[in-house]
Design a protein around this motif. Structure first.
Motif, PDB file in Angstrom:
ATOM      1  N   TRP A  19      30.955  33.945  45.337  1.00 33.71           N
ATOM      2  CA  TRP A  19      31.968  34.180  46.307  1.00 33.71           C
ATOM      3  C   TRP A  19      32.330  32.740  47.041  1.00 33.71           C
ATOM      4  O   TRP A  19      33.623  32.642  47.474  1.00 33.71           O
ATOM      5  N   VAL A  62      31.788  31.990  33.153  1.00 34.14           N
ATOM      6  CA  VAL A  62      32.523  32.750  32.207  1.00 34.14           C
ATOM      7  C   VAL A  62      33.865  33.308  32.860  1.00 34.14           C
ATOM      8  O   VAL A  62      34.451  34.180  31.988  1.00 34.14           O
ATOM      9  N   ARG A  63      34.331  32.859  33.918  1.00 29.12           N
ATOM     10  CA  ARG A  63      35.478  33.380  34.283  1.00 29.12           C
ATOM     11  C   ARG A  63      36.682  32.799  33.519  1.00 29.12           C
ATOM     12  O   ARG A  63      36.607  31.929  32.686  1.00 29.12           O
ATOM     13  N   LEU A 116      36.598  39.033  31.492  1.00 28.49           N
ATOM     14  CA  LEU A 116      35.262  39.813  31.682  1.00 28.49           C
ATOM     15  C   LEU A 116      35.825  40.889  32.981  1.00 28.49           C
ATOM     16  O   LEU A 116      35.469  41.855  32.853  1.00 28.49           O
ATOM     17  N   GLY A 117      36.350  40.009  33.715  1.00 30.47           N
ATOM     18  CA  GLY A 117      36.673  40.834  34.790  1.00 30.47           C
ATOM     19  C   GLY A 117      37.841  42.166  34.460  1.00 30.47           C
ATOM     20  O   GLY A 117      37.703  43.144  34.824  1.00 30.47           O
ATOM     21  N   ASN A 127      40.942  35.313  50.087  1.00 33.44           N
ATOM     22  CA  ASN A 127      40.549  35.350  48.611  1.00 33.44           C
ATOM     23  C   ASN A 127      41.818  35.541  47.587  1.00 33.44           C
ATOM     24  O   ASN A 127      42.109  36.562  47.144  1.00 33.44           O
ATOM     25  N   ALA A 132      45.529  37.356  43.140  1.00 31.93           N
ATOM     26  CA  ALA A 132      46.051  37.231  41.679  1.00 31.93           C
ATOM     27  C   ALA A 132      45.736  38.178  40.798  1.00 31.93           C
ATOM     28  O   ALA A 132      46.180  38.603  39.936  1.00 31.93           O
TER      29      ALA A 132
HETATM   30  C1  LIG Z   1      38.237  37.566  40.627  1.00 30.39           C
HETATM   31  C2  LIG Z   1      37.169  37.543  39.257  1.00 30.39           C
HETATM   32  C3  LIG Z   1      36.439  38.920  39.277  1.00 30.39           C
HETATM   33  C4  LIG Z   1      37.923  37.331  38.089  1.00 30.39           C
HETATM   34  O1  LIG Z   1      37.243  37.517  36.877  1.00 30.39           O
HETATM   35  P1  LIG Z   1      37.670  36.899  35.560  1.00 30.39           P
HETATM   36  O2  LIG Z   1      36.622  37.180  34.484  1.00 30.39           O
HETATM   37  O3  LIG Z   1      37.665  35.239  35.708  1.00 30.39           O
HETATM   38  O4  LIG Z   1      39.083  37.405  35.272  1.00 30.39           O
HETATM   39  P2  LIG Z   1      39.680  37.637  33.996  1.00 30.39           P
HETATM   40  O5  LIG Z   1      39.434  36.584  33.055  1.00 30.39           O
HETATM   41  O6  LIG Z   1      39.212  39.104  33.418  1.00 30.39           O
HETATM   42  O7  LIG Z   1      41.515  37.747  34.231  1.00 30.39           O
HETATM   43  C5  LIG Z   1      42.184  38.898  34.184  1.00 30.39           C
HETATM   44  C6  LIG Z   1      43.589  38.421  34.601  1.00 30.39           C
HETATM   45  O8  LIG Z   1      43.700  37.875  36.231  1.00 30.39           O
HETATM   46  C7  LIG Z   1      44.154  36.749  35.973  1.00 30.39           C
HETATM   47  N1  LIG Z   1      43.220  36.108  37.119  1.00 30.39           N
HETATM   48  C8  LIG Z   1      41.971  35.726  37.243  1.00 30.39           C
HETATM   49  N2  LIG Z   1      41.754  34.982  38.128  1.00 30.39           N
HETATM   50  C9  LIG Z   1      42.626  34.336  38.472  1.00 30.39           C
HETATM   51  C10 LIG Z   1      42.820  33.404  39.504  1.00 30.39           C
HETATM   52  N3  LIG Z   1      41.833  32.874  39.998  1.00 30.39           N
HETATM   53  N4  LIG Z   1      44.172  32.978  39.647  1.00 30.39           N
HETATM   54  C11 LIG Z   1      45.075  33.664  38.895  1.00 30.39           C
HETATM   55  N5  LIG Z   1      45.044  34.586  37.986  1.00 30.39           N
HETATM   56  C12 LIG Z   1      43.826  34.895  38.038  1.00 30.39           C
HETATM   57  C13 LIG Z   1      44.049  36.145  34.748  1.00 30.39           C
HETATM   58  O9  LIG Z   1      44.895  35.184  34.602  1.00 30.39           O
HETATM   59  C14 LIG Z   1      44.014  37.434  33.814  1.00 30.39           C
HETATM   60  O10 LIG Z   1      45.418  37.608  33.525  1.00 30.39           O
HETATM   61  P3  LIG Z   1      45.905  38.170  31.995  1.00 30.39           P
HETATM   62  O11 LIG Z   1      44.844  39.011  31.521  1.00 30.39           O
HETATM   63  O12 LIG Z   1      47.274  38.883  32.240  1.00 30.39           O
HETATM   64  O13 LIG Z   1      46.107  36.535  31.479  1.00 30.39           O
HETATM   65  C15 LIG Z   1      36.273  36.179  39.495  1.00 30.39           C
HETATM   66  O14 LIG Z   1      37.232  35.225  39.628  1.00 30.39           O
HETATM   67  C16 LIG Z   1      35.415  36.168  40.458  1.00 30.39           C
HETATM   68  O15 LIG Z   1      34.156  36.708  40.260  1.00 30.39           O
HETATM   69  N6  LIG Z   1      35.610  35.802  41.992  1.00 30.39           N
HETATM   70  C17 LIG Z   1      34.706  35.863  42.710  1.00 30.39           C
HETATM   71  C18 LIG Z   1      34.416  36.921  43.216  1.00 30.39           C
HETATM   72  C19 LIG Z   1      35.697  37.726  44.010  1.00 30.39           C
HETATM   73  O16 LIG Z   1      36.307  37.083  44.598  1.00 30.39           O
HETATM   74  N7  LIG Z   1      35.898  39.083  43.647  1.00 30.39           N
HETATM   75  C20 LIG Z   1      36.923  39.780  43.969  1.00 30.39           C
HETATM   76  C21 LIG Z   1      36.829  40.342  45.244  1.00 30.39           C
HETATM   77  S1  LIG Z   1      35.726  41.747  45.456  1.00 30.39           S
END
Ligand SMILES: CC(C)(COP(=O)(O)OP(=O)(O)OC[C@H]1O[C@@H](n2cnc3c(N)ncnc32)[C@H](O)[C@@H]1OP(=O)(O)O)[C@@H](O)C(=O)NCCC(=O)NCCS
Length: 152
Positions: free
Chosen positions: A27, A84-85, A89-90, A117, A122
């Motif tokens: 985070w 792996v972001r 995976l999210g 955040n 997003a």
């Molecule tokens: C938020 C988080 C879980 C996203 O995981 P990820 O595996 O990178 O996300 P994905 O690759 O599955 O992305 C899914 C969609 O969200 C969008 N997205 C993900 N992160 C983004 C970012 N930082 N900015 C803009 N768009 C974003 C992607 O472009 C994607 O869109 P699409 O599938 O329509 O092309 C990850 O960045 C993370 O762990 N962050 C730190 C912890 C956190 O803040 N968790 C959330 C609050 S509990």
């Protein structure tokens, strides 16, 4: 280090230690106090873990089906390893949870996040959630939060 994701499985209580060890780093700020062990002990059957090839943690989702609000599910935490972001995976973890929540008769999924955040805001919008403006004092004085909801 590149982490290759091999699979998404249900969480078990013993996953807590590996999750607790990385959340502050993933985070980029101290968030562990918001994820006490009780979430893995009592909600592991509605939570998921993604593993790398050696069994290391690649990502996780902690969610629950509300015991008090019929038809409502809630995602408390989702985290993906920085390695792996942006690889889907999210989205995959959320997809598994949506499927579970639908099977349990839920019609809506909710979540919250800090207004700072921007990545989370997003991400949730891309996943079909509506985001509120920051709600003043949502979690007590001075603790404003953005709320998300998504119909299933
Ligand atoms: C938020 C988080 C879980 C996203 O995981 P990820 O595996 O990178 O996300 P994905 O690759 O599955 O992305 C899914 C969609 O969200 C969008 N997205 C993900 N992160 C983004 C970012 N930082 N900015 C803009 N768009 C974003 C992607 O472009 C994607 O869109 P699409 O599938 O329509 O092309 C990850 O960045 C993370 O762990 N962050 C730190 C912890 C956190 O803040 N968790 C959330 C609050 S509990």
């Amino acid at each position: 280090m590149t982490v290759i994701v091999t699979g998404v499985r249900f969480a078990v209580p013993g996953d807590y230690d590996a999750i607790a060890a990385v959340v502050d780093e993933w985070w980029g700020r101290p968030v562990l106090p918001s994820l006490p062990r009780l979430f893995l002990d009592h909600f592991h059957r509605t939570s998921f873990v993604a593993e790398g090839p050696g069994g290391g943690l690649a990502g996780f989702l902690v969610g629950l089906v509300s015991p008090s609000l019929p038809g409502e599910a809630y995602i408390h935490f989702v985290g993906v390893s920085p390695d792996v972001r942006a690889g889907g995976l999210g989205r995959r973890l959320y997809g598994r949870f949506f499927e579970l929540a639908r099977d349990r008769g839920c019609h809506v999924v909710r979540a919250i996040t800090s207004p700072v955040n921007e990545a989370s805001i997003a991400f949730h919008r891309r996943l079909g959630f509506t985001a509120s403006p920051p709600v003043p004092g949502y979690n007590g004085p001075g603790n404003d939060l953005v709320t998300f909801s998504r119909p299933l």
